[in-house]
Write an enzyme that holds these catalytic residues in place. Structure first.
Site, PDB file in Angstrom:
ATOM      1  CG  ASP A   1      23.321   2.259  79.271  1.00 50.60           C
ATOM      2  OD1 ASP A   1      24.118   1.453  79.973  1.00 50.60           O
ATOM      3  OD2 ASP A   1      23.818   3.016  78.439  1.00 50.60           O
TER       4      ASP A   1
ATOM      5  CD  GLU B   1      25.564  -1.322  84.367  1.00 49.14           C
ATOM      6  OE1 GLU B   1      26.527  -2.059  84.154  1.00 49.14           O
ATOM      7  OE2 GLU B   1      25.109  -0.607  83.241  1.00 49.14           O
TER       8      GLU B   1
ATOM      9  CB  CYS C   1      20.007 -14.605  70.115  1.00 52.05           C
ATOM     10  SG  CYS C   1      21.637 -13.878  69.952  1.00 52.05           S
TER      11      CYS C   1
ATOM     12  CB  CYS D   1      20.435 -13.480  66.095  1.00 57.29           C
ATOM     13  SG  CYS D   1      20.679 -12.038  67.061  1.00 57.29           S
TER      14      CYS D   1
ATOM     15  CG  ASP E   1      24.370   4.245  74.543  1.00 51.95           C
ATOM     16  OD1 ASP E   1      25.265   3.607  74.850  1.00 51.95           O
ATOM     17  OD2 ASP E   1      24.662   5.424  73.766  1.00 51.95           O
TER      18      ASP E   1
END
Length: 402
Positions: free
Chosen positions: A191, A275, A330, A349, A356
């Site tokens: 990221d 990304e 989750c 959850c 990040d």
């Protein structure tokens, strides 16, 4: 794959004059060919072919007193200048057809351009001497600072003079599959950001060096000195070179950081996912200087070609993937969050997530990589137990909650 290797050149004073002559002759032939084609287009006639231009603008022009100095440089340099014009027209028309991103039409070159380049092919009979110098036709043996060994014998060399007045020799070489690295078990999602340059899915955070911000004071002083000089004067040229050298130092440091980090990630991981960022859009915001200082596009490009070179897997996920909104534990989407929210708790959850690191894990998952939460700073928050399960009675009791 084809790779480009650049090495610093240190020509003598006489060799600098010869290279300047080659730069000027190549520019004149390029502009003459562009003028001939634009004239033909204005008259509704077909574009003259490269062979016709070569005969008219090079072979026959050398016999004219106004162009007799074209014979003082290698003819290969002039021929390659025509090839460059062909490539410029090809890219322009391919952009109009949608085969590549749109580009502007070819433009005339100016002798005041701060970057100059000429190319020598095998027909020019250039070579690397036994003493490690670069022998160029009608230039001489130029001293080269060899920082590495070329993996194969190059067929062409491009001599470049940049805005800071430095000379470089650029070689294009072909590398084979023998450079593939042995397989490793690591897989990582990345990221990219501004607070930290990169955050990995294993919890590693890499600080942003911010080279431009650190050199801003020196750059401002050099730019201020340039603005006080008369444009076109000798002192103005000296001040311009100082500004260019200051920017070159920043760009070189950033490039070195990108190379070191990308090589480390490729060597330690079998698969890398990143990304796809909308850099052009971010560059139009108030964060533009920081975005350009980070240089995300250059770094991602290095990751991509190094992965192909060393036999690694590189994946670029879509920019609209909600990596910052989905809980990596989750999978529940919690919705968009302001940028000042760096840590958040999943409502489903109860996991406390670093924004990040959670995004980096989601990048890896979106790319289909098997990642773990080790060192990911994910912890469970205390969740109140439901009333129906808090009692000690063996049989369910009616709830008294209001």
């Amino acid at each position: 794959m084809l790779l480009r290797y650049s090495f610093r050149l240190y020509p003598s004073v006489g060799q600098c004059v010869s290279l300047a002559r080659a730069f000027g002759c190549a520019r004149v032939v390029y502009n003459d060919a562009l003028r001939a084609r634009e004239t033909a287009r204005g008259k509704g006639m077909p574009f003259p072919k490269t062979g016709e231009l070569s005969k008219t603008l090079i072979t026959e022009a050398k016999k004219i007193p106004e162009r007799v100095w074209l014979g003082e440089v290698s003819a290969v340099v002039l021929q390659q200048s025509l090839r460059d014009l062909d490539a410029a027209y090809r890219n322009f028309f391919d952009g109009l057809k949608g085969k590549r991103p749109r580009m502007g039409a070819p433009r005339y070159k100016s002798k005041r351009d701060t970057r100059q380049a000429v190319r020598f092919t095998a027909n020019a009979h250039w070579k690397i001497t036994a003493g490690g110098k670069l022998r160029l036709p009608k230039v001489g043996d130029v001293k080269v600072k060899w920082s590495r060994v070329l993996p194969s014998t190059p067929s062409t060399v491009t001599v470049v003079k940049d805005s800071a007045g430095r000379y470089f020799a650029s070689f294009v070489v072909d590398t084979g599959p023998e450079e593939a690295l042995p397989q490793v078990p690591g897989q990582v999602g990345i990221d990219l950001g501004l607070g930290h340059f990169a955050v990995l899915s294993d919890g590693t955070k890499i600080d942003s060096p911010r080279f431009l911000r650190r050199a801003e004071k020196r750059l401002k002083k050099a730019q201020r000195d340039l603005s006080r000089r008369e444009k076109g004067s000798g002192n103005g040229d000296k001040a311009r070179i100082k500004v260019a050298r200051a920017h070159a130092r920043v760009a070189d440091a950033r490039r070195e950081f990108h190379h070191r980090l990308s090589t480390k990630l490729i060597r330690e991981n079998q698969a890398v996912a990143v990304e796809d960022l909308a850099v052009k859009g971010l560059a139009r915001t108030r964060l533009a200087k920081s975005v350009h200082d980070a240089g995300w596009s250059a770094f991602v490009g290095m990751l991509e070609y190094k992965a192909a070179r060393y036999g690694r897997t590189f994946t670029r996920i879509g920019r609209f993937e909600p990596t910052s909104q989905v809980c990596s534990q989750c999978g529940v989407k919690g919705g968009p969050k302001p940028l000042h929210v760096r840590v958040w708790t999943c409502g489903a959850c109860g996991a406390v997530l670093d924004r990040d690191i959670n995004a980096a894990v989601n990048v890896a998952k979106a790319a289909g990589l098997a990642v773990t939460a080790c060192r990911a700073h994910v912890r469970r928050a205390p969740v109140p137990a439901p009333r129906g399960e808090a009692g000690t009675h063996p049989t369910p009791q009616p709830s008294t909650a209001r």
